[in-house]
Design a protein around this motif. Sequence first.
Motif, PDB file in Angstrom:
ATOM      1  N   ARG A  83      11.488   9.755  -4.661  1.00  0.00           N
ATOM      2  CA  ARG A  83      10.563   9.779  -5.810  1.00  0.00           C
ATOM      3  C   ARG A  83      11.051  10.734  -6.890  1.00  0.00           C
ATOM      4  O   ARG A  83      10.937  10.456  -8.080  1.00  0.00           O
ATOM      5  N   TRP A 297       7.572   4.121  -0.228  1.00  0.00           N
ATOM      6  CA  TRP A 297       7.116   3.770  -1.566  1.00  0.00           C
ATOM      7  C   TRP A 297       5.713   3.189  -1.569  1.00  0.00           C
ATOM      8  O   TRP A 297       4.970   3.357  -2.553  1.00  0.00           O
ATOM      9  N   TYR A 298       5.327   2.512  -0.508  1.00  0.00           N
ATOM     10  CA  TYR A 298       4.026   1.839  -0.470  1.00  0.00           C
ATOM     11  C   TYR A 298       2.889   2.844  -0.296  1.00  0.00           C
ATOM     12  O   TYR A 298       1.843   2.730  -0.933  1.00  0.00           O
ATOM     13  N   PHE A 299       3.107   3.832   0.563  1.00  0.00           N
ATOM     14  CA  PHE A 299       2.096   4.865   0.730  1.00  0.00           C
ATOM     15  C   PHE A 299       2.106   5.783  -0.495  1.00  0.00           C
ATOM     16  O   PHE A 299       3.103   5.922  -1.191  1.00  0.00           O
ATOM     17  N   GLU A 300       1.000   6.427  -0.716  1.00  0.00           N
ATOM     18  CA  GLU A 300       0.850   7.299  -1.875  1.00  0.00           C
ATOM     19  C   GLU A 300       1.788   8.508  -1.764  1.00  0.00           C
ATOM     20  O   GLU A 300       2.189   8.903  -0.666  1.00  0.00           O
ATOM     21  N   PRO A 301       2.137   9.137  -2.905  1.00  0.00           N
ATOM     22  CA  PRO A 301       3.073  10.274  -2.867  1.00  0.00           C
ATOM     23  C   PRO A 301       2.620  11.415  -1.960  1.00  0.00           C
ATOM     24  O   PRO A 301       3.452  12.087  -1.363  1.00  0.00           O
ATOM     25  N   ARG A 302       1.330  11.621  -1.830  1.00  0.00           N
ATOM     26  CA  ARG A 302       0.859  12.736  -1.008  1.00  0.00           C
ATOM     27  C   ARG A 302       0.932  12.443   0.495  1.00  0.00           C
ATOM     28  O   ARG A 302       0.593  13.312   1.310  1.00  0.00           O
ATOM     29  N   TYR A 303       1.376  11.256   0.852  1.00  0.00           N
ATOM     30  CA  TYR A 303       1.508  10.915   2.277  1.00  0.00           C
ATOM     31  C   TYR A 303       2.378  11.943   3.003  1.00  0.00           C
ATOM     32  O   TYR A 303       2.104  12.287   4.151  1.00  0.00           O
TER      33      TYR A 303
END
Length: 486
Positions: A83, A297-303
Motif C-alpha cells: 500500500r 488488498w481486499y481487506f481494509e488497510p487497518r487489517y
Amino acid sequence: MERRWLFADQLGPHFLDAPDQPVLLVESKGVFRRRVFHRQKAHLVLSALRHREAEGDDVRLVRAETYAEALTEPVSVCHPTSRAARAFVQRLDGVEMLPPRGFVTAPPDFVAWADGKKQLRLEDFYRFARRQHEVLMDGDEPAGGQWNYDADNREPPPRGTSTLDVPPPPEIREDAIDDEVRADLDRWQHDEGIEFVGNDGPRLFPVTRTEALARLRHFVEHRLAAFGPYEDAMLANDPLMAHSLLSAAINLGLLDPREVVERAERAYRSGAAPLAGVEGFTRQILGWRDFVWHLYWYFEPRYRTANALDARRELPKWFASLDADAVEARCLSDVLAGVRDRGWVHHIPRLMVLGNYAMQRGWRPGAVSDWFHRCFVDGYEWVMTANVIGMSQFADGGRMSTKPYAAGGAYINRMSDYCGGCRYDPKHRTGDDACPYTAGYWSFLARHEEALEGNHRMRQPLRGLRRLDDLDALVEQERARGSRAP
C-alpha cells in the motif's frame, strides 16, 4: 518504447511488454536505514537488482537514497505490492501505473468472487481458481475426481531416517556481483550504522531468471514426486525436505506463478509425479499465494493492526535478534537458528513452531508480522499480513481461517524428530521438564476460553481444558515463564 520501472520484486520478463523494453531499476539505501532486515535478505534483493542490470541491453540502475531521487523521466510501472508503494506511485507525476502482474487471478475476478461472502476461505477460492484457469481439471471435474488431497499430504517423517532421500537443489554459485554486494553491506554496517539481523552466508536462493528456471526444472524432475506426503513434516537434519525453495524467486518476480503451476501439472499428466503431491503444490501457488495477495488488498488497510485476542506483549529480545542459542526447546532453537542462518524455513516451522509459540505467549500480532517480513528472504508485507495476522496469530478473529493454529508438543512430536533429543517432555504440562508448547497450549486456551467457546472447531479442546485437574498450577507456571526463552 516507454521505460518500465521495475521494483525489486518485479524482475522477470512477464513485467515487460516486450523483451527489448527499456528498464529502470532503483536501489534505495533508505529502505535499509528505516528497517532492520535480515542480512541475507538484503544481499538477495541487491544482488537480484544488480544482476538484472548486468543482463539487460537498456537497463539503467540508479543507486539513490530514495526512489524519488531516481525518477527523472516518464516511466510506466506495474502495480506495486504494498500500500505504501502504491500510494507513493500515485503521488508521482509522469508515472503510469499498470494493473498488477505476477499473480494468476486478476483482482476484479477475485473481488467478484469475494463480494457478498460472509467468510473467505482458501478452499472455496482455490476451487474457483482451478475452474477459471483450467488447472488440474478434466473437463468440468477436478483431476482424479477430488479437489483436495490433504489427507495424503500430512504424513509424519519416515521412521528411522534423519533426511529424506531426495537430491538437494542445484547449488548457487556466487560471482563478482555477489562479492560487490557483500562488500557494500559490510561498509554500510561499519561506516553508516545500517543494521541487519541474522548471519551472513553463501547465497542460497536465485537472483537471476536462469538460476530460478534451473531450480524449477530440478524441483519438478527430482523433488516434486516426494513433496506431497511429507510437506508438513519436519526433520532436524533436513531443513529443506522436498520443498521447492522457489518462494523467494517467485516473490522477486523471476518466475511467473503460471509457468510454475503449468510445469507441475505437466509432471502429473506425464506420470512423473503423483496427483496428490502436484495438487498440494498447486494449492500453495495458485491457491494460497494468490489468496493472501488478494486479501491484502481486499481487506481494509487497518487489517494489519487487527488484534482480536488482545495480545499485547512485545517480542522478547532473544526472539527478535534470532538468538537460537538462548533457547533449550529443541524445535524452537533449531527453527530459530534456521531463520538466523538461512533467512528461511518451510511453512510448517513457520506456522507450528514460530507462529504457534508467538500466539501462545500473547505477542503483539503486528510485531510478529513485521518480524516475519524482515527476517525471511521471501517475506513482504503482502505475504505476511494475512499469513501472520489472519492464519498464524488468529488476530482477525477468524475472517480467513476457521480456528487458531495452536497446538501442543504432541503435534510437534508426531510431525518431527525434535522431541526425542529435547530436555522437555511433550507429554508433561507442569514441572521442570514441562514442554513449553504443551503447557503454552493449555494456558492459551484458558486465557481465551470465553472468546473461543463459540467456535465449533474448538469445542473438543475446550472440553479437554475443563477436565484438567492441574490447570491453576499450569496457568501460574506459564505466567511465571512469560516470554523468557524456553
